[in-house]
Design a protein around this motif. Structure first.
Motif, PDB file in Angstrom:
ATOM      1  N   VAL A 223       0.820  -1.211   0.000  1.00 52.79           N
ATOM      2  CA  VAL A 223       0.000   0.000   0.000  1.00 52.79           C
ATOM      3  C   VAL A 223       0.856   1.265   0.000  1.00 52.79           C
ATOM      4  N   THR A 224       1.607   1.487   1.067  1.00 51.87           N
ATOM      5  CA  THR A 224       2.311   2.763   1.209  1.00 51.87           C
ATOM      6  C   THR A 224       3.831   2.660   1.192  1.00 51.87           C
ATOM      7  N   GLY A 225       4.366   1.457   1.381  1.00 55.08           N
ATOM      8  CA  GLY A 225       5.812   1.307   1.475  1.00 55.08           C
ATOM      9  C   GLY A 225       6.357   1.743   2.818  1.00 55.08           C
ATOM     10  N   ARG A 226       5.453   1.886   3.780  1.00 49.43           N
ATOM     11  CA  ARG A 226       5.849   2.318   5.119  1.00 49.43           C
ATOM     12  C   ARG A 226       6.824   1.327   5.739  1.00 49.43           C
ATOM     13  N   SER A 227       7.873   1.845   6.378  1.00 53.22           N
ATOM     14  CA  SER A 227       8.889   0.974   6.951  1.00 53.22           C
ATOM     15  C   SER A 227       8.868   1.023   8.472  1.00 53.22           C
ATOM     16  N   GLY A 228       9.582   0.075   9.054  1.00 49.62           N
ATOM     17  CA  GLY A 228       9.659   0.011  10.504  1.00 49.62           C
ATOM     18  C   GLY A 228      10.733  -0.955  10.932  1.00 49.62           C
ATOM     19  N   SER A 229      10.594  -1.468  12.140  1.00 56.48           N
ATOM     20  CA  SER A 229      11.582  -2.365  12.733  1.00 56.48           C
ATOM     21  C   SER A 229      10.931  -3.650  13.199  1.00 56.48           C
ATOM     22  N   THR A 230      11.747  -4.661  13.331  1.00 51.33           N
ATOM     23  CA  THR A 230      11.353  -5.926  13.932  1.00 51.33           C
ATOM     24  C   THR A 230      12.280  -6.166  15.114  1.00 51.33           C
ATOM     25  N   VAL A 231      11.721  -6.605  16.234  1.00 53.10           N
ATOM     26  CA  VAL A 231      12.507  -6.825  17.445  1.00 53.10           C
ATOM     27  C   VAL A 231      12.192  -8.206  18.004  1.00 53.10           C
ATOM     28  N   ILE A 232      13.244  -8.867  18.462  1.00 49.65           N
ATOM     29  CA  ILE A 232      13.104 -10.092  19.247  1.00 49.65           C
ATOM     30  C   ILE A 232      13.742  -9.780  20.597  1.00 49.65           C
ATOM     31  N   LEU A 233      12.963  -9.873  21.649  1.00 51.19           N
ATOM     32  CA  LEU A 233      13.493  -9.614  22.984  1.00 51.19           C
ATOM     33  C   LEU A 233      14.348 -10.784  23.453  1.00 51.19           C
ATOM     34  N   ALA A 234      15.226 -10.540  24.405  1.00 48.68           N
ATOM     35  CA  ALA A 234      16.138 -11.558  24.926  1.00 48.68           C
ATOM     36  C   ALA A 234      15.369 -12.800  25.360  1.00 48.68           C
ATOM     37  N   GLY A 235      15.744 -13.946  24.813  1.00 50.66           N
ATOM     38  CA  GLY A 235      15.084 -15.201  25.151  1.00 50.66           C
ATOM     39  C   GLY A 235      13.684 -15.311  24.582  1.00 50.66           C
ATOM     40  N   GLY A 236      13.354 -14.456  23.628  1.00 50.23           N
ATOM     41  CA  GLY A 236      11.994 -14.383  23.097  1.00 50.23           C
ATOM     42  C   GLY A 236      11.613 -15.509  22.160  1.00 50.23           C
ATOM     43  N   SER A 237      10.289 -15.668  21.996  1.00 50.40           N
ATOM     44  CA  SER A 237       9.756 -16.680  21.085  1.00 50.40           C
ATOM     45  C   SER A 237       8.893 -16.055  20.003  1.00 50.40           C
ATOM     46  N   ILE A 238       8.859 -14.702  19.948  1.00 54.24           N
ATOM     47  CA  ILE A 238       8.122 -13.998  18.905  1.00 54.24           C
ATOM     48  C   ILE A 238       8.966 -12.846  18.364  1.00 54.24           C
ATOM     49  N   ALA A 239       8.710 -12.500  17.103  1.00 53.95           N
ATOM     50  CA  ALA A 239       9.288 -11.311  16.491  1.00 53.95           C
ATOM     51  C   ALA A 239       8.163 -10.287  16.411  1.00 53.95           C
ATOM     52  N   ILE A 240       8.424  -9.074  16.846  1.00 58.32           N
ATOM     53  CA  ILE A 240       7.420  -8.017  16.905  1.00 58.32           C
ATOM     54  C   ILE A 240       7.796  -6.933  15.911  1.00 58.32           C
ATOM     55  N   ALA A 241       6.859  -6.565  15.035  1.00 60.91           N
ATOM     56  CA  ALA A 241       7.119  -5.513  14.049  1.00 60.91           C
ATOM     57  C   ALA A 241       6.249  -4.297  14.347  1.00 60.91           C
ATOM     58  N   PHE A 242       6.827  -3.115  14.134  1.00 55.59           N
ATOM     59  CA  PHE A 242       6.106  -1.864  14.346  1.00 55.59           C
ATOM     60  C   PHE A 242       6.679  -0.814  13.407  1.00 55.59           C
ATOM     61  N   GLY A 243       5.917   0.257  13.183  1.00 58.34           N
ATOM     62  CA  GLY A 243       6.345   1.326  12.295  1.00 58.34           C
ATOM     63  C   GLY A 243       7.518   2.102  12.856  1.00 58.34           C
ATOM     64  N   SER A 244       8.200   2.845  11.990  1.00 58.47           N
ATOM     65  CA  SER A 244       9.372   3.608  12.426  1.00 58.47           C
ATOM     66  C   SER A 244       9.021   4.679  13.455  1.00 58.47           C
ATOM     67  N   ASP A 245       7.736   5.050  13.514  1.00 58.31           N
ATOM     68  CA  ASP A 245       7.291   6.023  14.515  1.00 58.31           C
ATOM     69  C   ASP A 245       6.766   5.336  15.773  1.00 58.31           C
ATOM     70  N   GLY A 246       6.910   4.002  15.850  1.00 61.20           N
ATOM     71  CA  GLY A 246       6.475   3.254  17.027  1.00 61.20           C
ATOM     72  C   GLY A 246       5.029   2.811  16.992  1.00 61.20           C
ATOM     73  N   THR A 247       4.297   3.183  15.947  1.00 62.15           N
ATOM     74  CA  THR A 247       2.888   2.798  15.858  1.00 62.15           C
ATOM     75  C   THR A 247       2.729   1.480  15.101  1.00 62.15           C
ATOM     76  N   THR A 248       1.540   0.964  15.112  1.00 65.68           N
ATOM     77  CA  THR A 248       1.254  -0.344  14.526  1.00 65.68           C
ATOM     78  C   THR A 248       1.388  -0.356  13.004  1.00 65.68           C
ATOM     79  N   LEU A 249       1.729  -1.525  12.489  1.00 65.01           N
ATOM     80  CA  LEU A 249       1.719  -1.770  11.041  1.00 65.01           C
ATOM     81  C   LEU A 249       0.498  -2.591  10.654  1.00 65.01           C
ATOM     82  N   ILE A 250      -0.452  -2.720  11.577  1.00 64.64           N
ATOM     83  CA  ILE A 250      -1.676  -3.461  11.292  1.00 64.64           C
ATOM     84  C   ILE A 250      -2.662  -2.497  10.631  1.00 64.64           C
TER      85      ILE A 250
END
Length: 87
Positions: A45-72
């Motif tokens: 849709v927009t080409g909006r970018s962001g980051s993916t983070v895995i916390l220490a010892g984590g079992s999920i990867a979490i993605a969010f926009g570069s401004d910290g808001t949702t990519l949903i």
């Protein structure tokens, strides 16, 4: 390669419904005790970018926009890319 995992995921959001938090993808293996950072980007849709983070010892990867808001967002197709180590 050994204890290194390269994760690539593509998440299609047809209808977000009531979802308001960040995108989460289950990892195939639990991460080692370190915080890992990768990329995320909508490529439909927009080409909006962001980051993916895995916390220490984590079992999920979490993605969010570069401004910290949702990519949903309706119609987004979000690609993840992150590399992490397993214990």
């Amino acid at each position: 390669i050994g204890k290194t995992v390269h994760l690539q995921a593509d998440v299609t959001i047809t209808n977000k419904g009531t979802a308001v938090t960040n995108l989460q993808v289950s990892l195939p293996f639990t991460a080692a005790n370190f915080v890992y950072v990768g990329v995320a980007r909508d490529h439909a849709v927009t080409g909006r970018s962001g980051s993916t983070v895995i916390l220490a010892g984590g079992s999920i990867a979490i993605a969010f926009g570069s401004d910290g808001t949702t990519l949903i967002v309706d119609g987004y197709v979000v690609a993840y890319g992150i590399t992490y180590e397993i214990p």
